[in-house]
Scaffold this active site. Sequence first.
Site, PDB file in Angstrom:
ATOM      1  N   CYS A 147      13.653  11.624   5.461  1.00 45.55           N
ATOM      2  CA  CYS A 147      13.838  11.301   6.679  1.00 45.55           C
ATOM      3  C   CYS A 147      15.056  11.641   7.379  1.00 45.55           C
ATOM      4  O   CYS A 147      15.315  11.823   8.584  1.00 45.55           O
ATOM      5  CB  CYS A 147      13.168  10.006   7.094  1.00 45.55           C
ATOM      6  SG  CYS A 147      14.375   8.780   6.027  1.00 45.55           S
TER       7      CYS A 147
ATOM      8  N   GLU B 186      10.800   1.856   9.551  1.00 48.35           N
ATOM      9  CA  GLU B 186      11.816   2.890   9.342  1.00 48.35           C
ATOM     10  C   GLU B 186      10.930   4.256   9.640  1.00 48.35           C
ATOM     11  O   GLU B 186       9.993   4.461   8.714  1.00 48.35           O
ATOM     12  CB  GLU B 186      12.328   2.843   7.915  1.00 48.35           C
ATOM     13  CG  GLU B 186      13.214   1.447   7.737  1.00 48.35           C
ATOM     14  CD  GLU B 186      13.607   1.350   6.293  1.00 48.35           C
ATOM     15  OE1 GLU B 186      14.180   0.368   6.182  1.00 48.35           O
ATOM     16  OE2 GLU B 186      13.734   2.393   5.629  1.00 48.35           O
TER      17      GLU B 186
ATOM     18  N   GLU C 172      10.007  16.582  14.644  1.00 48.31           N
ATOM     19  CA  GLU C 172      10.269  16.618  13.171  1.00 48.31           C
ATOM     20  C   GLU C 172       9.335  17.401  12.227  1.00 48.31           C
ATOM     21  O   GLU C 172       8.165  17.439  12.409  1.00 48.31           O
ATOM     22  CB  GLU C 172       9.996  15.020  12.542  1.00 48.31           C
ATOM     23  CG  GLU C 172      10.533  14.779  11.357  1.00 48.31           C
ATOM     24  CD  GLU C 172      10.198  13.733  10.692  1.00 48.31           C
ATOM     25  OE1 GLU C 172       8.866  12.884  11.043  1.00 48.31           O
ATOM     26  OE2 GLU C 172      10.917  12.751  10.159  1.00 48.31           O
TER      27      GLU C 172
ATOM     28  N   LYS D 243       0.658  -1.292  -0.059  1.00 53.50           N
ATOM     29  CA  LYS D 243       0.130  -0.149   0.096  1.00 53.50           C
ATOM     30  C   LYS D 243       1.026   1.258   0.033  1.00 53.50           C
ATOM     31  O   LYS D 243       1.395   1.769   0.948  1.00 53.50           O
ATOM     32  CB  LYS D 243      -0.912  -0.215   1.180  1.00 53.50           C
ATOM     33  CG  LYS D 243      -1.957   0.993   0.960  1.00 53.50           C
ATOM     34  CD  LYS D 243      -2.693   1.730   2.168  1.00 53.50           C
ATOM     35  CE  LYS D 243      -1.946   2.776   2.989  1.00 53.50           C
ATOM     36  NZ  LYS D 243      -1.719   4.095   1.866  1.00 53.50           N
TER      37      LYS D 243
HETATM   38  P1  NAD Z   1       2.434   8.391   7.669  1.00 55.01           P
HETATM   39  O1  NAD Z   1       2.719   7.592   9.003  1.00 55.01           O
HETATM   40  O2  NAD Z   1       1.409   9.430   7.456  1.00 55.01           O
HETATM   41  O3  NAD Z   1       2.012   7.454   6.260  1.00 55.01           O
HETATM   42  C1  NAD Z   1       2.830   6.522   5.670  1.00 55.01           C
HETATM   43  C2  NAD Z   1       1.942   5.250   5.091  1.00 55.01           C
HETATM   44  O4  NAD Z   1       1.371   4.698   6.433  1.00 55.01           O
HETATM   45  C3  NAD Z   1       0.855   5.890   4.264  1.00 55.01           C
HETATM   46  O5  NAD Z   1       0.775   4.722   3.364  1.00 55.01           O
HETATM   47  C4  NAD Z   1      -0.178   5.844   4.957  1.00 55.01           C
HETATM   48  O6  NAD Z   1      -1.381   5.890   4.235  1.00 55.01           O
HETATM   49  C5  NAD Z   1       0.050   4.528   5.959  1.00 55.01           C
HETATM   50  N1  NAD Z   1      -0.860   4.995   7.238  1.00 55.01           N
HETATM   51  C6  NAD Z   1      -1.246   5.825   8.001  1.00 55.01           C
HETATM   52  N2  NAD Z   1      -1.856   5.544   8.959  1.00 55.01           N
HETATM   53  C7  NAD Z   1      -2.242   4.340   9.236  1.00 55.01           C
HETATM   54  C8  NAD Z   1      -2.837   3.279   9.738  1.00 55.01           C
HETATM   55  N3  NAD Z   1      -3.375   3.534  11.041  1.00 55.01           N
HETATM   56  N4  NAD Z   1      -2.515   2.011   9.598  1.00 55.01           N
HETATM   57  C9  NAD Z   1      -2.006   1.591   8.515  1.00 55.01           C
HETATM   58  N5  NAD Z   1      -1.424   2.503   7.559  1.00 55.01           N
HETATM   59  C10 NAD Z   1      -1.387   3.686   7.920  1.00 55.01           C
HETATM   60  O7  NAD Z   1       3.933   9.031   7.028  1.00 55.01           O
HETATM   61  P2  NAD Z   1       3.988  10.046   5.760  1.00 55.01           P
HETATM   62  O8  NAD Z   1       3.499  11.530   6.134  1.00 55.01           O
HETATM   63  O9  NAD Z   1       3.420   9.402   4.423  1.00 55.01           O
HETATM   64  O10 NAD Z   1       5.615  10.214   5.709  1.00 55.01           O
HETATM   65  C11 NAD Z   1       6.463  11.085   6.318  1.00 55.01           C
HETATM   66  C12 NAD Z   1       6.993  10.301   7.487  1.00 55.01           C
HETATM   67  O11 NAD Z   1       7.798   9.244   7.038  1.00 55.01           O
HETATM   68  C13 NAD Z   1       7.894  11.326   8.231  1.00 55.01           C
HETATM   69  O12 NAD Z   1       7.747  11.118   9.512  1.00 55.01           O
HETATM   70  C14 NAD Z   1       9.007  10.834   7.841  1.00 55.01           C
HETATM   71  O13 NAD Z   1      10.569  11.009   8.733  1.00 55.01           O
HETATM   72  C15 NAD Z   1       9.020   9.394   7.604  1.00 55.01           C
HETATM   73  N6  NAD Z   1      10.035   8.506   6.771  1.00 55.01           N
HETATM   74  C16 NAD Z   1      10.970   7.729   7.314  1.00 55.01           C
HETATM   75  C17 NAD Z   1      11.813   7.237   6.682  1.00 55.01           C
HETATM   76  C18 NAD Z   1      12.809   6.202   7.153  1.00 55.01           C
HETATM   77  O14 NAD Z   1      13.680   5.485   6.411  1.00 55.01           O
HETATM   78  N7  NAD Z   1      13.267   6.261   8.582  1.00 55.01           N
HETATM   79  C19 NAD Z   1      11.828   7.131   5.375  1.00 55.01           C
HETATM   80  C20 NAD Z   1      10.964   7.975   4.539  1.00 55.01           C
HETATM   81  C21 NAD Z   1      10.045   8.599   5.376  1.00 55.01           C
HETATM   82  O1  6OD Z   2      18.083   5.052   1.072  1.00 51.16           O
HETATM   83  C1  6OD Z   2      17.449   4.115   1.663  1.00 51.16           C
HETATM   84  O2  6OD Z   2      17.685   3.132   1.600  1.00 51.16           O
HETATM   85  C2  6OD Z   2      16.375   4.752   2.458  1.00 51.16           C
HETATM   86  N1  6OD Z   2      15.453   3.826   3.275  1.00 51.16           N
HETATM   87  C3  6OD Z   2      15.969   6.264   2.665  1.00 51.16           C
HETATM   88  C4  6OD Z   2      15.120   6.798   3.530  1.00 51.16           C
HETATM   89  C5  6OD Z   2      14.964   8.078   3.092  1.00 51.16           C
HETATM   90  C6  6OD Z   2      13.958   8.673   3.948  1.00 51.16           C
HETATM   91  O3  6OD Z   2      13.291   9.626   3.459  1.00 51.16           O
END
Ligand code: NAD
Ligand code: 6OD
Length: 534
Positions: free
Chosen positions: A336, A302, A438, A226
Amino acid sequence: MLIRDNQPSIEHSIPVNDEPRTRSEVKIPNGMSVQNRVMPETASESPAAPIKELKNFVDGEFVSGVRLFDDINPADGTVIAQVAEAGPELVDNAVQAARRALDGEWGSWGVRQRAALLYKIAEGIEARFEEFVRAESADTGKPFALASRLDIPRAAANFRVFADLIKTAPLEAFETETADGKRALNYAVRKPIGVVGIITPWNLPLLLLTWKVAPALACGNAVVVKPSEETPASATLLAEVMRDAGVPRGVFNLVHGFGEGSTGEHLVSHGGINALTFTGESRTGAAIMKACAEGVKPVSFELGGKNPAIIFADCDRDETVQQMSDAIFLNTGQVCLCAERVYVERSIYSWFVSAMKERAESLNVGWPGDEATNLGPLISAAHREKVLSYFRAARDGGATIVTGGDVPKFGDARDNGFYVQPTILTGLAESSCCVTEEIFGPVCHIAPFDTEEEAVAMANDTEYGLAASIWTNDLKRAHRVARQMNVGITWVNCWFLRDLRTPFGGVGLSGVGREGGVHSLNFYSELNNICIRL
Ligand code: NAD
Ligand code: 6OD
């Protein structure tokens, strides 16, 4: 050891010069040269495609959902597609299809056959490179140049890397001496974990989705994916690539929709999935963890970050400013790993703040397809409102807004998009919400430090623990400080330089587990230890 199959697929370094893929090049501010084969005819043309329906892909077929929702182009707020939301019944169909695939032909495929398929998927992405760039850019507003050099090449690389790795992954074996003077041989075999649920965010949509799909398929699993509701397009194109590459029915299933109360929740609470891997916000991770606790399902998370950068006076100054520009502003700060807290040794603090101000003010915020654009919009109106609320909190908290802090005015359709200015803040207390939470936008707070100990303490004073960067020419100090960072990844004199074999993940609110290289293979496999008395 480098594991290569004549493809430069293992390392994926963002801030270095890439070989241009065509003769036509675009210069972007950090000096990277990138391909320019996907630019629109005019600089101000929005990359929006004609309205179409983005469908789910279940059991090898594209199917509609329970209702349609809008896919919006953040560059100008226009609706670019209608997306078919998958209801609980379709999610169930997808999980059942995945189960049938595991019990069918796919379940009997060996490693070589699966690896060959992964290479074919990588080639399929590259064959439709321009379509992927356009789709990713239309959904996110990111510059074509960025999607061309980061998102889409990395998606193809993800498949190649895990094809390489699964072919060469060793098995553990131990010869055991028994009490009666005899021996036993223990060896572990790798088996798929089963049906894997994969939920991904909007910031690097295809990169992050394939980062999980590729190892899951390499290990022989079937997946139900998803993507974010904000960015359904590249995942839908990937489903076409999967179909055309000959992925057996039910091995790759794609369901569109929202999170809570929608497709995401249906997926995580479905009893038929065997493991769940998620990238997104820490709060969402906590909700998903609760749902997965019910069936004691393994999870890999992540999550968010509030990443520090520590800049010592002995750093290579020009290089540091150049790379910190990416570390703060790349993808409009929506990575992130971006540095939102920058700590600078006091003797160079004023110089650094002025240099970063100049850098930020030299960035072009604009149409994704414009060659001169460095920064696109934020993902949505709601996300912009969140980022602006931090700008207001910074002002209310007495911050100095060194540059930015507002919405740019264009006098054209971009005023309907979700842009903000690249922003630098100083003068806030470390307890300010702008320094602890964040923000996920093109913004950082810069603070001075006097001693190494103070810098380490400030950097570690957070509930997050994803990434840190250290900028110094003192090698001993680099090692010493790096070891003290409470994070999953520390970069020294670089940022977002990736070797896909390395462990990737976070501590604290930033995640659970590690993916990358053998760590991914271990998450997406069950290791079955066989003990034979000899
Ligand atoms: P989000 O958590 O709002 O959504 C991520 C996904 O989860 C979406 O597909 C959303 O529809 C789904 N989702 C939301 N609530 C859910 C629930 N209750 N059950 C199941 N699925 C659910 O995150 P976002 O706003 O899409 O992305 C930004 C965030 O992601 C930031 O906090 C960023 O730091 C983090 N991020 C982390 C990494 C990493 O590698 N650590 C990488 C990219 C983004
Ligand atoms: O480079 C990657 O494999 C990875 N997971 C990056 C994540 C970036 C976050 O926005």
